[in-house]
Scaffold this active site. Structure first.
Site, short mmCIF file in Angstrom:
data_model
loop_
_atom_site.label_atom_id
_atom_site.label_comp_id
_atom_site.label_asym_id
_atom_site.label_seq_id
_atom_site.Cartn_x
_atom_site.Cartn_y
_atom_site.Cartn_z
N TYR A 288 55.57 -26.69 19.35
CA TYR A 288 55.41 -27.39 20.31
C TYR A 288 56.38 -28.04 20.72
O TYR A 288 56.81 -28.57 21.79
CB TYR A 288 54.38 -28.41 19.67
CG TYR A 288 52.78 -28.02 19.53
CD1 TYR A 288 52.27 -27.46 20.67
CD2 TYR A 288 52.34 -27.95 18.37
CE1 TYR A 288 50.81 -27.20 20.43
CE2 TYR A 288 50.97 -27.82 18.18
CZ TYR A 288 50.35 -27.47 19.10
OH TYR A 288 48.90 -26.83 19.07
N SER A 319 52.43 -18.89 22.81
CA SER A 319 52.66 -20.48 22.57
C SER A 319 51.82 -20.81 21.61
O SER A 319 50.74 -20.28 21.10
CB SER A 319 52.27 -21.18 23.88
OG SER A 319 50.76 -20.94 23.98
N ASP A 320 52.33 -22.07 20.95
CA ASP A 320 51.19 -22.88 20.05
C ASP A 320 50.12 -23.32 21.08
O ASP A 320 50.37 -23.28 22.18
CB ASP A 320 51.84 -23.79 19.19
CG ASP A 320 50.99 -24.29 18.30
OD1 ASP A 320 49.71 -23.94 17.97
OD2 ASP A 320 51.22 -24.94 17.33
N TRP A 321 49.01 -23.84 20.27
CA TRP A 321 47.78 -24.08 21.23
C TRP A 321 48.15 -25.14 22.31
O TRP A 321 48.25 -26.19 21.99
CB TRP A 321 46.82 -24.17 20.27
CG TRP A 321 45.94 -23.07 19.99
CD1 TRP A 321 44.52 -22.69 20.53
CD2 TRP A 321 46.34 -21.72 19.81
NE1 TRP A 321 44.02 -21.31 20.26
CE2 TRP A 321 45.23 -20.71 19.91
CE3 TRP A 321 47.57 -21.20 19.80
CZ2 TRP A 321 45.34 -19.41 19.63
CZ3 TRP A 321 47.44 -19.70 19.31
CH2 TRP A 321 46.73 -18.95 19.45
N GLY A 323 50.74 -25.53 23.80
CA GLY A 323 51.99 -25.79 23.71
C GLY A 323 52.92 -25.46 25.22
O GLY A 323 52.21 -24.90 25.89
#
Ligand code: BGC
Length: 803
Positions: A288, A319-321, A323
């Site tokens: 993130y 990506s991170d959630w 992010g």
């Protein structure tokens, strides 16, 4: 009716109406943006077969002929190219983002055949490409255990936390755990496990340290690679996370890590580099945070130049959630897949293409990487998953792994215990053992064996009075002992209140038992960092419990053992003299209680070693002045709405930005350099036996250093030793750590009197430091001391080599 009353009611009515309208419009926006926006892309599941030269294939695009991509015998590149040539630009863009968070929120609908899976790679129905399921996480597969309208359950195994696995220093064992995790994913129809977590333990307060391995990048890298190889041996993928410099939870989505190139290379990137080179994971998850002013998810330098051009990473980056910030910038930088995906991102990518800021060539690169994963998945070869992994066999694997990662910190001739000893169990955690941390690193397991159950299973008589005290304490505090559910459970670590034992109660307990075991428990997780009070430090109740128990049991000549059921480092220096033994049991997953009993009774000899330093005080850490100490919880709204980075003038130190002023001096690198005493050093751990090392033989050629010697078990019981090799530059021309771990090996189980031959290899590249001026690795000429021992501060043998 009075005029003012009428008026007030009218205003109230208008206000209520407005609130209802805002709520309805808000819900519609939320639904359209985050949940349901895939109506035109429903997975196609039945296909006609076609037979060519006696072989049968699925005609995925229903064109009546065998396409290049439909034939698994064709090279993957050709299959991807064929698909790209058949896809419309809309279909390609569609692939770059997931289908939303429906399934993560437990909504069982068309997008989530596997409730609890947190994300998908979307299907392309026209070409018969399936939905790919992504699910957490580092301690085992995290899917919902129950499904609407079904009687059966879908439990997964809670394996030990990552920190415990690193404490095994046993890459073969970690591979076996990964293999079991991967099998569960495969058999439950999940295609990619969102793990392992491989961020560094920069500071002990990071709430997610339990999901990560170590303060050392070399150990992190090799344990992480073993985990990836184990999971992926099943034909399911991993997502190595969170790439990179994601070392705090406070304001994690918008925190800017200001870090030198040298620390980046030597410390924060190094573990990922080893993993990429040793295991070529299917995917990597961008973090993130920002690094030096740029969101990692938008950093071409990190995602393309370093990861791909330099290291040769061949997989995809997701990506991170939620992010990242700018969807077009992300895909352009090399962040191929946006998870869990929003309608807003889809529109932004389409707009980018239409306006020319996102070229078709860039879209093809990202879509091509995603297609490669889809083609390699078991879904694509129609694997018929059973929904019945062998949970019984995995329970045995998790029990063995948990025991092997436990670290014996102290033992004044008390352990192993005799099973005839009557045990008094003190502290609530003895009865309510913690399997793992909270957040996405949690697992929905069928059961957790408590320490009490584990000891009972091992045959120990358990003191009934102590148990009754626990029961009545729990009855009085029922609310606090309630385990939260759903999103609350994810974000709020469960920490029930401790019992206050009076001296009289302890005296009664001591009269009817032979040994006291006190368990100290801690729990932390995603969304918040830890704090000093009642967390890093023992609470006053805990201190009192240890001191009084020691006084009362000690007066009767009875021993006191402390078991630490924790996920991260705590303060030990002030109280460690009191108990007769301290076992760091970590959080050992669902079989934690049995595994702890295996060690306490000596069924297994402890062989875990610390993957991080236990300092005297937390302020001893070089990173301490530059770490958030408030334990601020996550702000869900700014997380979901992606509220963005604040203006420079409004930025708060350690929240909006964090200065990594300590450079490479993380963990033992700092404690050694500053010549600080520590409570327990990196690599430390006791055994019920002892080992002797022979003089080493060293051979140096142009590429590597080879070191061989023997390790002999000179004690009375069988055991395993973790051999550690550190290199140390004599008279360095640049400022560098005193010593750095560069090789390790865990011996097989050695019977008393037997030896193992150890052959360690260190590539010459491992002698290098990162030269910022040259922007390259440099191996300094000169003498290096090679230190070999059982911990970073217990060096048994050493020698010098010249490069
Ligand atoms: C976490 C990731 C996790 C993802 C999906 C994020 O909040 O940071 O580690 O994989 O959620 O659950």
């Amino acid at each position: 009716m009075k005029k003012w009353l009428k008026k007030s009611l009218k205003v109230l009515g208008v206000l209520l109406g407005l609130i209802v309208i805002i709520a309805v419009v808000g819900w519609m926006y939320f639904k359209a943006t985050f949940l349901d926006f895939e109506d035109d892309y429903v997975e196609q599941t039945s296909f006609n077969e076609i037979t060519v030269n006696g072989k049968t294939y699925l005609d995925r695009n229903a064109n009546g002929k065998l396409d290049i991509y439909e034939d698994p015998a064709n090279p993957i590149e050709a299959r991807v190219a064929d698909l790209l040539s058949q896809m419309t630009i809309e279909e390609k863009i569609h692939l770059l983002k997931g289908s939303g968070i429906s399934s993560a929120l437990g909504r069982d609908d068309v997008y989530s055949a596997i409730p609890g899976a947190v994300g998908t790679i979307v299907p392309t129905p026209r070409l018969g490409l399936p939905t790919i399921y992504l699910s957490d996480g580092p301690a085992g597969l995290r899917i919902a255990a129950e499904r609407e309208g079904e009687d059966r359950t879908y439990y997964c195994t809670a394996f030990p936390i990552a920190t415990l696995l690193a404490s095994t220093w046993n890459t073969d064992l970690v591979y076996t755990v990964g293999d079991a995790m991967g099998t569960e994913a495969l058999e439950y129809g999940v295609d990619v496990i969102l793990g392992p977590g491989t961020n560094l333990h920069r500071h002990p307060f990071c709430g997610r340290n339990f999901e990560y391995y170590s303060e050392d990048p070399f150990l992190t890298g090799h344990i992480g690679a073993a985990m990836v190889n184990g999971i992926e041996s099943n034909g399911v993928g991993t997502s190595v996370k969170h790439f990179v410099v994601n070392n705090q939870e406070t304001n994690r989505n918008f925190n800017d890590a200001i870090v030198s190139q040298r620390a980046l290379r030597e410390i924060y990137l190094k573990g990922f580099e080893i993993i990429v080179k040793e295991s070529q994971p299917w995917t990597i998850m961008s973090s993130y945070n920002l690094v030096n002013g740029t969101y990692v998810a938008e950093s071409e330098e990190l995602l393309t130049d370093v990861l791909r051009s330099e290291w040769g990473f061949e997989g995809l980056v997701m990506s991170d959630w939620f992010g990242g910030n700018d969807a077009v910038a992300m895909v352009s930088a090399g962040n191929d897949l946006l998870e869990p995906g929003t309608n807003k991102q889809w529109k932004a990518l389409t707009k980018g293409y239409e306006e020319g800021t996102l070229s078709e060539a860039t879209i093809d690169i990202a879509a091509g990487r995603i297609l490669k994963l889809i083609l390699n998945s078991k879904k694509m070869s129609n694997y018929n998953y059973s929904d019945n992994p062998d949970l019984k066999a995995h329970a045995q694997i998790t029990r063995n792994a948990a025991a092997e990662g436990m670290v014996l910190l102290k033992n004044d001739s008390v352990l192993p215990l005799n099973t005839s000893s009557r045990v008094a169990l003190l502290g609530i955690t003895s009865y309510d053992f913690i399997a793992g941390g909270t957040g996405s690193g949690d697992v929905n397991e069928a059961y957790t064996v408590s320490l009490e159950e584990g000891l009972k299973n091992a045959g120990f008589p358990i003191n009934a009075d102590a148990r009754l005290l626990f029961e009545s304490h729990k009855a009085k505090n029922l609310e606090a002992f309630k385990k939260l559910e759903g999103l609350d459970a994810m974000l709020t670590p469960y920490n029930a209140p401790e019992i206050q034992y009076s001296k009289t109660q302890l005296e009664e307990i001591a009269a009817n038992s032979d040994v006291a075991i006190i368990t100290i428990g801690r729990n932390s997780g995603e969304g918040g960092d830890r704090v000093v009070e009642d967390d890093f430090e023992l609470s006053s109740l805990e201190q009192e419990m240890i001191a009084n128990t020691k006084e009362i049991f000690g007066a009767l000549g009875k021993k006191v053992v402390v078991v630490l059921n924790i996920g991260g480092v705590i303060e030990t220096a002030s109280w460690k003299a009191l108990p007769d033994a301290i076992l760091l049991a970590w959080q050992g997953g669902q079989e934690g209680g049995n595994a702890t009993a295996d060690i306490l009774v000596g069924k297994l000899n402890p062989s875990g070693k610390l993957p991080m330093t236990f300092p005297i005080g937390v302020t001893d850490h070089a990173s301490h002045n530059n770490f958030p100490l408030e334990g601020k919880p996550i702000d869900l709204m700014s997380f979901i709405t992606n509220s963005g980075v604040k203006d420079k003038a409004d930025q708060i130190k350690n929240e909006d930005y964090t200065l990594y002023d300590e450079g490479v001096y993380v963990g033992y690198r700092h404690f050694d350099k500053a010549k600080l005493e520590v409570s327990y050093p990196f690599g430390y751990g006791l055994s019920y036996t002892a080992f002797e090392y022979s003089e080493p033989e060293m051979m140096l050629d142009a590429n590597e250093l080879s070191v061989s010697f023997t390790v002999t078990n000179v004690g009375d019981v069988a055991g395993k030793e973790v051999v550690q090799l550190y290199i140390s530059k004599e008279d360095p021309g640049v400022d560098r750590p005193i010593q750095e771990l560069k090789a390790f090996e865990k011996t097989a189980q050695l019977e008393p009197g037997t030896s193992a031959t150890i052959n360690l290899k260190v590539s010459i590249q491992e002698f290098a430091y990162w030269d910022e001026a040259l922007s390259d690795w440099v191996v300094e000429k000169g003498n290096y001391t090679i230190n070999i021992g059982g911990s970073s501060r217990s060096i048994h043998i050493y020698d010098t080599v010249s490069i």
